[in-house]
Design a protein around this motif. Structure first.
Motif, PDB file in Angstrom:
ATOM      1  N   UNK A 102      33.913 -14.729  29.424  1.00  0.00           N
ATOM      2  CA  UNK A 102      33.702 -14.288  30.798  1.00  0.00           C
ATOM      3  C   UNK A 102      32.395 -14.907  31.299  1.00  0.00           C
ATOM      4  N   UNK A 103      32.145 -14.769  32.572  1.00  0.00           N
ATOM      5  CA  UNK A 103      30.840 -15.164  33.109  1.00  0.00           C
ATOM      6  C   UNK A 103      30.362 -14.094  34.077  1.00  0.00           C
ATOM      7  N   UNK A 104      29.046 -13.900  34.097  1.00  0.00           N
ATOM      8  CA  UNK A 104      28.429 -12.884  34.947  1.00  0.00           C
ATOM      9  C   UNK A 104      27.699 -13.614  36.072  1.00  0.00           C
ATOM     10  N   UNK A 105      28.375 -13.752  37.218  1.00  0.00           N
ATOM     11  CA  UNK A 105      27.812 -14.492  38.339  1.00  0.00           C
ATOM     12  C   UNK A 105      27.055 -13.606  39.317  1.00  0.00           C
ATOM     13  N   UNK A 106      27.488 -12.374  39.445  1.00  0.00           N
ATOM     14  CA  UNK A 106      27.044 -11.526  40.548  1.00  0.00           C
ATOM     15  C   UNK A 106      26.548 -10.185  40.037  1.00  0.00           C
ATOM     16  N   UNK A 107      25.444  -9.737  40.584  1.00  0.00           N
ATOM     17  CA  UNK A 107      24.949  -8.399  40.218  1.00  0.00           C
ATOM     18  C   UNK A 107      25.776  -7.362  40.989  1.00  0.00           C
ATOM     19  N   UNK A 108      26.989  -7.224  40.530  1.00  0.00           N
ATOM     20  CA  UNK A 108      27.991  -6.389  41.183  1.00  0.00           C
ATOM     21  C   UNK A 108      27.520  -4.953  41.418  1.00  0.00           C
TER      22      UNK A 108
END
Length: 349
Positions: A102-108
């Motif tokens: 997975x990748x964590x692009x956004x501070x959701x």
């Protein structure tokens, strides 16, 4: 590894850093002989996301997503987003015993809390479970990696970003109206509440303020700040020429994990003014290509003195070829992690 399937909820017509990063990574991988396919909302019926209609939410179910994953026949599965498609793809992968990253692009969690009264702890708890189910979670910067590790995220892998130095470069001539007073302070990106654009527009700066981009907050900001020049969305060379026409690039966000737009501005020779937070701390840091300060006005004014050629030199440290190679190495390492986990589980039986 010869083929990769990327599942993403973020895709055209969205114009953002996630979409650009995925596209450029795929282009570079294909240059070295890796087949890259995308499973995106374009393959399904969609609904607009509440409060953010530019984002399309796919209407499908796990069975259909599973069949499409099988049809692509790719060697590795990468899930780029935590939206409906990402959730279903991860469920399929866990059920079928398929390794994935997975990748964590956004501070959701921060984005959600800016719109709804949902505690950060609830969102992070769900995200931690989602990403920890993968063999690896890719993050763009050291500060994001440390932040997520402190929150219990595991198997974190670094995946930096790049910039197209041929497109984003200093240009001659001006694309902005001739009567805009100098200096020009410019924001480029999504025009949305989580980008904290009002912090920039409320500053008392001599010169002009320019906002390049579209999004759900655009019309409201147009009405509230009639003295600001809003250009709407720009792409390609037109976008690069707008960057090049600025004197200072403003990055007021407090929640971005990286900020590709900072690299694009630097490559065009434009210094950055930002808060000393995740993203700017990693990209700008002590490079001298920008000014970071809790006082954004002071940062903007001080950035005017930075040489433009120094800004471009710093941007040249980031290439999409290196970014893609890092992504590929992470996919290979994740498969090794998965296979090692399986071997240990069998040995323990």
């Amino acid at each position: 590894m010869s083929s990769i399937l990327i599942v993403t909820d973020a895709w055209h017509p969205q114009i953002n850093g996630v979409v650009r990063s995925l596209e450029r990574t795929a282009e570079e991988l294909e240059e070295i002989g890796i087949r890259v396919e995308f499973l995106s909302p374009q393959a399904f019926k969609t609904l607009p996301c509440p409060t953010y209609p530019e984002i399309r939410l796919s209407l499908t179910h796990r069975g259909i997503v599973g069949r499409k994953i099988e049809e692509f026949g790719c060697e590795h599965l990468h899930i780029a987003t935590e939206g409906p498609l990402g959730i279903l793809a991860a469920s399929v992968a866990r059920k079928t015993g398929r390794p994935f990253t997975t990748s964590y692009h956004t501070r959701f969690p921060e984005y959600v809390s800016a719109r709804l009264p949902i505690p950060l702890s609830w969102s992070y708890s769900w995200l931690r479970k989602f990403h920890n189910s993968a063999s690896g979670c890719m993050v763009a910067t050291r500060s994001l990696e440390q932040d997520l590790r402190d929150r219990g995220f595991q198997n974190l892998m670094r995946w930096s970003r790049g910039v197209d130095e041929q497109l984003f470069r200093p240009y001659e001539g001006s694309v902005l109206p001739a009567d805009l007073p100098r200096p020009v302070f410019m924001y480029v990106g999504r025009v949305a509440i989580e980008k904290n654009i009002k912090a920039f527009l409320d500053l008392k700066l001599n010169g002009s303020k320019v906002v390049v981009g579209g999004g759900p907050q655009l019309e409201a900001l147009r009405r509230e700040y009639p003295d600001t020049h809003f250009t709407g969305s720009k792409v390609g060379e037109d976008l690069a020429r707008h960057y090049s026409d600025a004197d200072v690039f403003m990055f007021p966000s407090l929640t971005d994990t990286f900020g590709n737009v900072m690299l694009e501005a630097l490559a065009c020779g434009v210094p950055v003014a930002a808060y000393p937070v995740m993203g700017p701390l990693d990209v700008i840091g002590d490079t001298g290509a920008g000014v970071l300060s809790e006082n954004l006005q002071e940062a903007a004014e001080a950035a005017l003195d930075i040489p433009r050629d120094h800004c471009r030199m710093i941007a040249m440290n980031y290439t999409w070829a290196a970014s893609a190679r890092q992504f590929l190495d992470n996919c290979i390492a994740a498969r090794d992690i998965y296979n090692g986990t399986l071997a240990r589980a069998k040995a323990a039986e």
